[in-house]
Structure formats: C-alpha cells, structure tokens
Scaffold this active site. Structure first.
Site, mmCIF file in Angstrom:
data_model
loop_
_atom_site.group_PDB
_atom_site.id
_atom_site.type_symbol
_atom_site.label_atom_id
_atom_site.label_comp_id
_atom_site.label_asym_id
_atom_site.label_seq_id
_atom_site.Cartn_x
_atom_site.Cartn_y
_atom_site.Cartn_z
ATOM 1 N N ARG A 139 0.747 -1.224 0.104
ATOM 2 C CA ARG A 139 -0.051 -0.199 -0.046
ATOM 3 C C ARG A 139 0.843 1.303 0.045
ATOM 4 N NH1 ARG A 139 -3.319 2.967 4.028
ATOM 5 N NH2 ARG A 139 -5.329 3.744 3.028
ATOM 6 N N ILE A 162 -7.528 7.317 -0.825
ATOM 7 C CA ILE A 162 -7.211 5.849 -0.973
ATOM 8 C C ILE A 162 -8.192 5.524 0.225
ATOM 9 C CG2 ILE A 162 -4.891 6.021 0.503
ATOM 10 C CD1 ILE A 162 -4.070 3.688 -1.010
ATOM 11 N N SER A 163 -8.685 4.336 -0.214
ATOM 12 C CA SER A 163 -9.743 3.715 0.684
ATOM 13 C C SER A 163 -9.046 3.096 2.016
ATOM 14 C CB SER A 163 -10.656 2.552 0.100
ATOM 15 O OG SER A 163 -11.228 3.051 -0.788
ATOM 16 N N GLN A 164 -9.503 3.107 3.194
ATOM 17 C CA GLN A 164 -9.289 2.596 4.281
ATOM 18 C C GLN A 164 -9.051 0.887 3.956
ATOM 19 O OE1 GLN A 164 -12.432 2.346 7.268
ATOM 20 N NE2 GLN A 164 -11.306 1.721 8.615
ATOM 21 N N PRO A 165 -7.813 0.387 4.494
ATOM 22 C CA PRO A 165 -7.596 -0.908 4.188
ATOM 23 C C PRO A 165 -8.609 -1.843 4.639
ATOM 24 C CG PRO A 165 -5.602 0.114 5.145
ATOM 25 C CD PRO A 165 -6.651 1.203 4.980
#
Ligand code: SAH
Length: 231
Positions: free
Chosen positions: A53, A79-82
């Site tokens: 990431r 960027i989306s949360q993992p």
C-alpha cells in the site's frame, strides 16, 4: 560529549524505512485491523499481505500507509481504508476465474488487491490524472490483468460486460441502472449509496433470475460519485 553509541542509535532511527519494515507493518495491519475484525477469506488476507500500500500513496503519506485509515491522494480524493478494501473484496466472494468491474480507480489500490485474486479487473476513473497515474503504476508493478479507463463509471464498461462482480468505491445517490444491467446472473455488486454529506450505506446487490436482492451491510463514508449520468 555525545557517545558513539547514541550517535549510532540516532543514525539507526533516522534510517529511511526499508522494505522489511513495511512488510512487518503490513503484517501487523492485516492481523489487527483486518483479520481481527472478521475478514476470514484466505485469498483476501493473502492479497492484503501482498499489495504494498505504501506504493499507492504520495511519498509524504508512506509512513502512514499501514495505519487503517483513508489517506489523501491528491485531486481531493482518497485511498480507501484497508479494512474497507478487504471487506468489499470479501463480500463479492472473489474467485480465480472472475471478471470484476471497479468504479473509482483512485490510485489503483483496490484494483491491485482484486487483481491478486481474480482473473481480470476492469476499472474506471473519472479524474484523468488519477486514472493515468494508476494505469502507469499498476503496469510498473506488473499487474497485467488490470485495465484502466478514464471516464464516467455510471455507464459501466459495456464492451466487457457482463461482470461476475462490480465494486463501486464512490458514493452514489442511487445505484446506476447500467451497472445493474452489466452484472452477470448470480453476480454481486457492492456499492455505497447515500447523499454526499449524509449517511451512506454500503449495499450488497445480488442478481438472481434477473431480479435484484439488496442487503444493507454497514454505514460508511465515501467520496461522492460524480458526473451524474452524463457521458
Ligand atoms: N478504489 C480507490 C478509492 C478511490 S476514491 C482505492 O482503492 O483507494 C474513489 C474514486 O472514485 C475517486 O478517485 C473519484 O475520482 C472516483 N469517481 C467518482 N465518481 C466517479 C465516476 N462517476 N466514475 C468513475 N470514477 C469516479
């Protein structure tokens, strides 16, 4: 007088993060933020352990890449949360033969996670700079099974339809009808729906015998789906 030992310690502290540090942080993130919160699909956990990431965020954000938060990527996007990436990947029940459409490429992180598991990923990004950068990044990282298109994802990607699954990573007011139409029989779509600044709900849609059944999964906060139904 500064002792040589403390100088050495200082030097070690100031060393740039190397790949192994990132690997360790990534392992910890997957354990604490993803597996511990209920993701059990082995392929999803493996993909989350594999995709680096920190290579998908701006350099000044790399130190935070393995905290379970969304991060700014420029152009007002994130960027989306993992955890959310893992969750959305798991609910489509990804398999090695699947063809998946993603709407909202951003920097390409979710696309890379999907590409680790499924056969082919098609992804659409409305902001040209983001889409182009993501395409270059994914190519450099060796993802030959991802195709990126710049455009309005409202219309889906007719040329490659139908899709086994569709993952939408921007919040729409309603589910765009072309996406429902391009979902394969038995297919699954995960999509956040709701107003820009109000409560959004992550929905899971399933197509059975041409009919759509909808399950509410959880309240979420995504960047807005833009472009309306314009070409
Ligand atoms: N999938 C990304 C999340 C990026 S945020 C990740 O893995 O981190 C959502 C993205 O959706 C933004 O880049 C935004 O520009 C894009 N987007 C918003 N509306 C869109 C539309 N109509 N078509 C395609 N992309 C859209």
């Amino acid at each position: 007088m500064v002792s040589p030992v403390s100088l050495l310690l200082l030097f070690i502290l100031l060393l740039p993060q190397n790949g192994d540090d990132y690997k360790e942080k990534r392992e910890r993130m997957v354990k604490q933020a993803i597996a511990a919160r209920g993701t059990s699909d082995r392929a999803v956990l493996k993909a989350m352990r594999t995709v680096e990431r920190h290579l998908f965020v701006p350099p000044d954000q790399a130190a935070y890449a393995y905290e379970d938060n969304p991060l700014p990527i420029g152009s007002g996007q994130t960027i989306s949360q993992p955890y959310m990436v893992a969750f959305m990947t798991e609910v489509i029940e990804p398999g090695p033969q699947m063809k998946v459409l993603e709407i909202g490429t951003g920097n390409g992180y979710q696309a890379a996670v999907l590409a680790e598991i499924v056969k082919q990923v098609y992804t659409i990004e409305i902001i040209p700079e983001l889409g182009k950068a993501a395409a270059a990044r994914l190519k450099n990282l060796g993802y030959a099974n991802v195709e990126v298109k710049v455009g309005n994802g409202y219309h889906g990607w007719e040329a490659h339809a139908p899709f086994d699954a569709i993952v939408v990573t921007a919040a729409a007011e309603t589910v765009p009808p072309p996406l429902i139409q391009q979902l394969k029989e038995g297919g699954r779509m995960v999509i956040p729906v709701g107003p820009e600044n109000g409560t959004q709900t992550l929905l899971l849609l399933r197509k059975k015998k041409g009919k759509i059944s909808t399950t509410k999964l959880m309240p979420v906060l995504f960047v807005p789906f833009t472009g309306g139904d314009k070409e």
